[in-house]
Motif scaffolding. Structure first.
Motif: not given
Length: 554
Positions: A231-235, A254-255, A526-529
């Motif tokens: 999945v691409g992401g969470f809100i 989550l990360k 530059g998004i990272t986990d």
């Protein structure tokens, strides 16, 4: 005797005045003793700082011309025909020698580069520039010139051009350039480093979904969506957030669960006022309406910085704000004080400043709710609102802030669940090809990420089967689907899209285009986990309170 004394006094007075008039007058002699004359270095430092601040708005000087906003036709109307016009590989350049200006523009006449070679700039040195602004983001070289490039924000670049000098002396500035990146022909589109070709169809579909959680901890269903569906992401919503440490732990979990090479979008609705999701121990920023009443774009920029600082501190990288809706209906049940005001120009100025405050602090803002939720009398959480205006009226009011945001480099837009019969009598905006591809992309020129409002809202569920709605949204041009409630709803969306790709109702090209936009935006920012260890609540609250106090805001 008395007359002699008077005469002698007058003579002495004249001698004293004469001696004083021959003394040199000190510079700033009228000032307080603490004020010392500016040295050349101090003057240059101020000038460099002013150039950087002006470049954030697309300007090189106090005159009115703005890169990315004005046209060469407007310049010619005011200043007459240019002294020289030259063609280059990147566009056409018009030079106005007496004004010390050069304008670079494209085939449509849109100015994307404004240069100044004013005499007062040419005392600035290369070393001074680095001392004031720090090391440049990039150093380029052209014909032995050193070009210092500073990325002032996501929209504008400021360049200092230093020609060569003899004997290794400190180089002095030739001219400065402010470039509007969305229109700059030299800015090449790059493919994301994430391997799109190696992704399976289910993995691609996963990247087009941003989902919600049911509780305050990561559960098995969420873990499955991360590991199996990529999945691409969470809100996250208020239901997911109890306190600071719990929120940090949830986001870190989550990360950590994400074993995909592609990091997660982690989003939140942090608008300020009544729409704040962060823990209660964090001071909320004021409503957009309160900010709009001040009519101070610098204040709105500062609020944008605060919003970014707060959400980033918890590990979020995307904020569903600001509101671009014009609050033209006092009976609107859902927008109200979430809007900056009832005037399109005011909403534009405040929202753009807030967006820039967020992007400058490395959080992606999402403008909403296209094409405008301000003049409606139904809450789209409950049912489908009607925006019953002519195309002419929409361009005069509702669409103005969205167009201005696009002109200033907006990278993500949320489309609202709105029926707009003058644009599409059959489909709400979220599912309308005419509104997303026709109006938003082609007419208004938006090439960023299109995000749907939550597909589990009443506006959709009361009128459509969610799987069919999701497919139609992708076909209309939506890139990222919000599915915020119910794992059964998420499963229905995923399965419907997978089936539509399999039978050709959604083309592979369309799927890849949307995935590519998602990946490029993640990589660009530059998004990272990377884990967040802790949140300095006291420092965050101090930063918020300082802005509130300095602006007389409650």
């Amino acid at each position: 005797m008395t007359k002699k004394l008077v005469l002698l006094s007058m003579v002495f007075l004249l001698m004293f005045i004469s001696s004083c008039s021959n003394k040199p007058i000190k510079e700033h002699s009228f000032s307080s003793p603490n004020l010392t004359p500016l040295t050349t270095i101090e003057s240059n430092s101020r000038l460099i700082t002013q150039l950087y601040q002006m470049a954030k708005t697309g300007k090189v000087s106090e005159d009115k011309w703005k890169s990315g906003e004005d046209t060469i036709m407007e310049v010619e109307k005011d200043w007459g025909v240019a002294d020289d016009k030259a063609e280059a590989s990147s566009g056409t350049y018009s030079t106005y020698e007496k004004k010390h200006r050069v304008f670079g523009f494209n085939e449509q006449g849109q100015i994307y580069d404004i240069r100044s070679h004013s005499n007062k700039l040419q005392h600035i040195t290369q070393n001074e520039t680095e001392q004031v602004l720090g090391a440049p983001d990039e150093i380029r070289h052209f014909q032995d010139q050193n070009i210092y490039v500073y990325q002032t924000n996501q929209t504008y670049q400021l360049k200092f051009i230093f020609p060569p000098v003899a004997d290794g002396d400190d180089r002095k500035l030739s001219h400065v350039s402010v470039v509007y990146l969305p229109w700059d022909p030299s800015v090449k589109e790059t493919e994301p480093s994430y391997a799109l070709d190696s992704m399976t169809i289910p993995e691609k579909i996963g990247q087009l979904m941003m989902i919600g959680l049911e509780g305050t901890t990561i559960d098995q269903q969420a873990t499955n969506y991360i590991k199996e569906n990529k999945v691409g992401g969470f809100i996250l919503f208020k239901r997911n957030i109890e306190n600071t440490q719990q929120t940090v732990d949830l986001i870190n979990d989550l990360k950590q669960a994400n074993d995909n090479q592609i990091p997660l979008f982690l989003g939140v609705d942090e608008e300020g006022g009544r729409v704040t999701r962060l823990p209660e121990e964090i001071i909320a920023t004021p409503t957009s309406q309160t900010i709009g009443e001040k009519k101070d774009s610098d204040l709105s920029y500062q609020i944008g910085k605060l919003l970014a600082k707060k959400v980033k501190a918890f590990g979020f990288n995307l904020n569903f704000a600001p509101i671009l809706d014009v609050n033209s209906n006092p009976d609107n049940p859902i927008i109200g004080d979430r809007s900056f005001g009832s005037e399109p120009s005011l909403v534009s100025d405040m929202a753009i400043a807030q967006m820039q405050g967020m992007t400058d602090n490395h959080v992606i803002p999402v403008g909403k709710h296209f094409p405008g939720h301000g003049d409606t009398n139904v809450d789209s959480h409950i049912d489908l609102p009607l925006l019953d205006h002519s195309i002419e009226r929409l361009h005069q009011v509702e669409l103005v802030p969205f167009q201005q945001a696009i002109n200033h480099g907006a990278e993500a837009m949320m489309v609202g669940h709105l029926m707009v019969p003058s644009l599409d009598p059959d489909n709400p905006a979220t599912l309308s090809k005419e509104i997303i591809q026709g109006l938003l992309r082609q007419e208004l020129g938006f090439d960023g990420l299109v995000i749907s409002d939550d597909l589990t809202m009443g506006a959709i569920l009361e009128n459509y089967e969610i799987g069919a709605a999701a497919v139609k949204a992708i076909q209309a041009g939506t890139d990222l689907l919000l599915v915020c409630h119910g794992y059964d709803q998420m499963n229905a969306v995923f399965q419907a899209i997978e089936k539509a790709v399999d039978n050709g109702d959604i083309s592979m090209q369309s799927l890849d285009d949307s995935v590519n936009r998602v990946l490029k935006l993640k990589e660009k920012h530059g998004i990272t986990d990377e884990r967040i260890e802790s949140v300095d609540v006291e420092k965050l609250n101090q930063d918020v309170q300082e802005v509130l106090d300095s602006s007389s805001l409650d």
